[in-house]
Design a protein around this motif. Structure first.
Motif, PDB file in Angstrom:
ATOM      1  N   CYS A 162       0.825  -1.218   0.000  1.00  0.00           N
ATOM      2  CA  CYS A 162       0.000   0.000   0.000  1.00  0.00           C
ATOM      3  C   CYS A 162       0.855   1.262   0.000  1.00  0.00           C
ATOM      4  O   CYS A 162       0.502   2.264  -0.643  1.00  0.00           O
ATOM      5  CB  CYS A 162      -0.943  -0.001   1.197  1.00  0.00           C
ATOM      6  N   VAL A 168       1.961   1.834  -3.574  1.00  0.00           N
ATOM      7  CA  VAL A 168       0.880   2.445  -4.348  1.00  0.00           C
ATOM      8  C   VAL A 168       0.713   3.913  -3.969  1.00  0.00           C
ATOM      9  O   VAL A 168       0.554   4.783  -4.837  1.00  0.00           O
ATOM     10  CB  VAL A 168      -0.445   1.683  -4.121  1.00  0.00           C
ATOM     11  N   GLU A 169       0.780   4.194  -2.660  1.00  0.00           N
ATOM     12  CA  GLU A 169       0.640   5.572  -2.161  1.00  0.00           C
ATOM     13  C   GLU A 169       1.698   6.485  -2.780  1.00  0.00           C
ATOM     14  O   GLU A 169       1.421   7.626  -3.171  1.00  0.00           O
ATOM     15  CB  GLU A 169       0.767   5.571  -0.635  1.00  0.00           C
ATOM     16  N   LEU A 215       1.001   6.934  -6.825  1.00  0.00           N
ATOM     17  CA  LEU A 215      -0.188   7.640  -7.289  1.00  0.00           C
ATOM     18  C   LEU A 215       0.112   9.121  -7.542  1.00  0.00           C
ATOM     19  O   LEU A 215       0.962   9.709  -6.866  1.00  0.00           O
ATOM     20  CB  LEU A 215      -1.311   7.521  -6.255  1.00  0.00           C
ATOM     21  N   PRO A 216      -0.576   9.736  -8.505  1.00  0.00           N
ATOM     22  CA  PRO A 216      -0.410  11.176  -8.729  1.00  0.00           C
ATOM     23  C   PRO A 216      -0.734  11.955  -7.451  1.00  0.00           C
ATOM     24  O   PRO A 216      -1.629  11.578  -6.693  1.00  0.00           O
ATOM     25  CB  PRO A 216      -1.425  11.486  -9.845  1.00  0.00           C
ATOM     26  N   SER A 217      -0.009  13.039  -7.206  1.00  0.00           N
ATOM     27  CA  SER A 217      -0.169  13.789  -5.967  1.00  0.00           C
ATOM     28  C   SER A 217      -1.548  14.421  -5.821  1.00  0.00           C
ATOM     29  O   SER A 217      -1.956  14.773  -4.714  1.00  0.00           O
ATOM     30  CB  SER A 217       0.899  14.882  -5.865  1.00  0.00           C
ATOM     31  N   SER A 249      -4.381  12.818  -6.624  1.00  0.00           N
ATOM     32  CA  SER A 249      -5.396  11.753  -6.443  1.00  0.00           C
ATOM     33  C   SER A 249      -5.718  11.640  -4.953  1.00  0.00           C
ATOM     34  O   SER A 249      -5.424  10.635  -4.302  1.00  0.00           O
ATOM     35  CB  SER A 249      -4.888  10.418  -6.991  1.00  0.00           C
ATOM     36  N   LEU A 268      -8.116   8.619  -3.482  1.00  0.00           N
ATOM     37  CA  LEU A 268      -7.503   7.297  -3.617  1.00  0.00           C
ATOM     38  C   LEU A 268      -6.294   7.169  -2.700  1.00  0.00           C
ATOM     39  O   LEU A 268      -6.080   6.127  -2.059  1.00  0.00           O
ATOM     40  CB  LEU A 268      -7.102   7.057  -5.073  1.00  0.00           C
ATOM     41  N   ARG A 269      -5.506   8.219  -2.608  1.00  0.00           N
ATOM     42  CA  ARG A 269      -4.350   8.192  -1.713  1.00  0.00           C
ATOM     43  C   ARG A 269      -4.784   8.089  -0.256  1.00  0.00           C
ATOM     44  O   ARG A 269      -4.120   7.437   0.563  1.00  0.00           O
ATOM     45  CB  ARG A 269      -3.493   9.441  -1.934  1.00  0.00           C
ATOM     46  N   GLY A 299       3.078  14.847  -2.172  1.00  0.00           N
ATOM     47  CA  GLY A 299       3.157  13.420  -2.478  1.00  0.00           C
ATOM     48  C   GLY A 299       3.990  12.610  -1.518  1.00  0.00           C
ATOM     49  O   GLY A 299       3.712  11.440  -1.266  1.00  0.00           O
TER      50      GLY A 299
END
Length: 425
Positions: A307, A310-311, A314-316, A318, A321-322, A383
């Motif tokens: 996780c 993925v974190e 991910l785009p900063s 998002s 979702l983050r 991010g």
């Protein structure tokens, strides 16, 4: 649980104070006039004293009885927290944080150690989880309290972060009196059990737990210090200490990077910690119930590590979702700790080994906590890829180390003769 909840509040509230009312220019950093580097130094110095005083504190707990020593520590760290509300410069902040670490150092290894006097190995992970999960409740309550206290900014000429330290330190000082009077020491001596009940409690754990009347010998200490397998446990604990530290101290900052500002950044730290409480207790119960502590630890580490990857990827922008992956990562990063500690205590076969092994494990783990202080860089907001990837790397290495330990214990069990005590898995 309540004692460790108060301890967690007093340890991590500096993360809330760092950004509390920052939009009005009244945060801890802004009022005291410290840089981000100085703030990190104040966090790090806590873990230096924490590391130095953990093992001596466990000896003092055995020397003076748990109720007396824990009450003293509790009053002292509560007082230090309240004093934090009165600081005005960087030197005072560092000095008080050092003393706070010194007094908090003995609590967690001490509580785990006390459990070895009362419970059999298969009964410990859930109870360790309930203690540790108090830290997740501390995170949840801390965010909620900070949200409310933030509205007191300017009351009687004081900034809200000063009220935060005063309000959260006072219950520890008051609670110390109750601990002194009512905290049970050992099954052999506790007053609220009858003589028959004390005998039953002692017989129930004989041969598989520590004994309150047992004196620590140099031979036991030397054997514990020379046992190489314990150092694998200690090094594994470093890998889970990195995310534990970084999440405890920087979750308000990370949540602020997810698009929540001002007091909302405090409020939105509550759901991740509330969910982490449930998952931590559930993983510990399953690990104890089915004698799968190593698997409970390694699987939790792997989930949290994935996780965090993925974190970080991910785009900063998002944000939602983050936030979801942040919740999952935090929950399983906390959940892997109780079964790992329960596994260690289950494979410490003497009182002397428990007296040294538990605090040494947590002390060496402070290396990971110091690393965790520095991985979430302010210039990488929102991010924070370095922080997330570092947590992921340590957790995945820890998962592999845990599986390696499991294989080692399986091989040792195969070489045991009939009637010999098996190593727990």
């Amino acid at each position: 649980m309540v004692i460790y909840l108060l301890c967690s509040l007093d340890r991590s509230n500096i993360g809330n104070a760092k950004i509390l009312n920052s939009d009005a220019g009244h945060s801890l950093m802004q009022n005291v006039g410290i840089t981000n580097a100085q703030y990190l130094t104040a966090l790090m110095i806590f873990f230096v004293s924490y590391t130095l005083f953990e093992t001596p504190s466990n000896y003092m707990l055995k020397r003076f009885r748990p109720s007396r020593w824990i009450a003293f520590l509790m009053f002292a760290w509560g007082a230090m927290t309240m004093i934090l509300g009165g600081i005005h410069n960087f030197g005072a902040l560092v000095a008080v944080r050092f003393l706070l670490g010194m007094f908090e150092a003995g609590l967690f290894p001490g509580m785990v150690y006390v459990l070895t006097f009362w419970y059999r190995p298969e009964e410990r992970a859930l109870r360790i989880a309930l203690i540790l999960a108090s830290a997740t409740l501390g995170g949840a309550f801390g965010g909620a309290i900070a949200y409310g206290v933030g509205k007191m900014d300017g009351l009687h000429g004081l900034e809200a972060w000063r009220y935060l330290f005063l309000i959260e330190g006072a219950p520890s000082c008051a609670g110390a009196i109750l601990v002194w009077l009512f905290f049970p020491d050992y099954p052999e001596t506790v007053r609220w059990l009858s003589a028959e009940e004390r005998e039953l409690a002692t017989e129930r754990i004989k041969g598989v737990a520590s004994l309150g009347h047992h004196k620590i010998t140099w031979a036991e200490a030397k054997a514990t210090l020379k046992d190489y397998r314990l150092y694998v446990h200690y090094l594994t604990y470093i890998t889970i200490s990195v995310p534990f530290s970084s999440m405890s101290l920087f979750s308000p900052t990370i949540v602020a990077g997810l698009g929540y500002k001002g007091l909302d950044a405090q409020l939105f730290t509550v759901p991740p910690y509330a969910i982490a409480f449930v998952i931590t207790v559930a993983v510990a119960w399953v690990s104890d119930r089915y004698e799968k502590r190593s698997l409970g630890t390694s699987i939790s580490m792997a989930i949290a590590g994935a996780c965090f990857i993925v974190e970080g990827a991910l785009p900063s922008d998002s944000f939602k979702l983050r936030y979801v992956f942040f919740i999952i990562a935090l929950s399983f990063a906390f959940a892997c700790i109780p079964p790992l500690l329960s596994w260690l205590t289950a494979n410490l076969h003497t009182t002397g080994a428990s007296t040294l092994g538990v605090p040494l494990n947590v002390s060496i783990g402070q290396v990971g906590q110091i690393i965790g202080v520095y991985i979430y860089k302010s210039n990488e907001s929102p991010g924070y890829p370095t922080g997330h990837y570092t947590n992921a790397g340590f957790l995945l290495v820890g998962a592999l180390a845990t599986l390696g330990l499991r294989i080692m214990y399986i091989q040792r069990n195969k070489r045991l003769g009939p009637g010999e005590r098996k190593w727990r898995l």
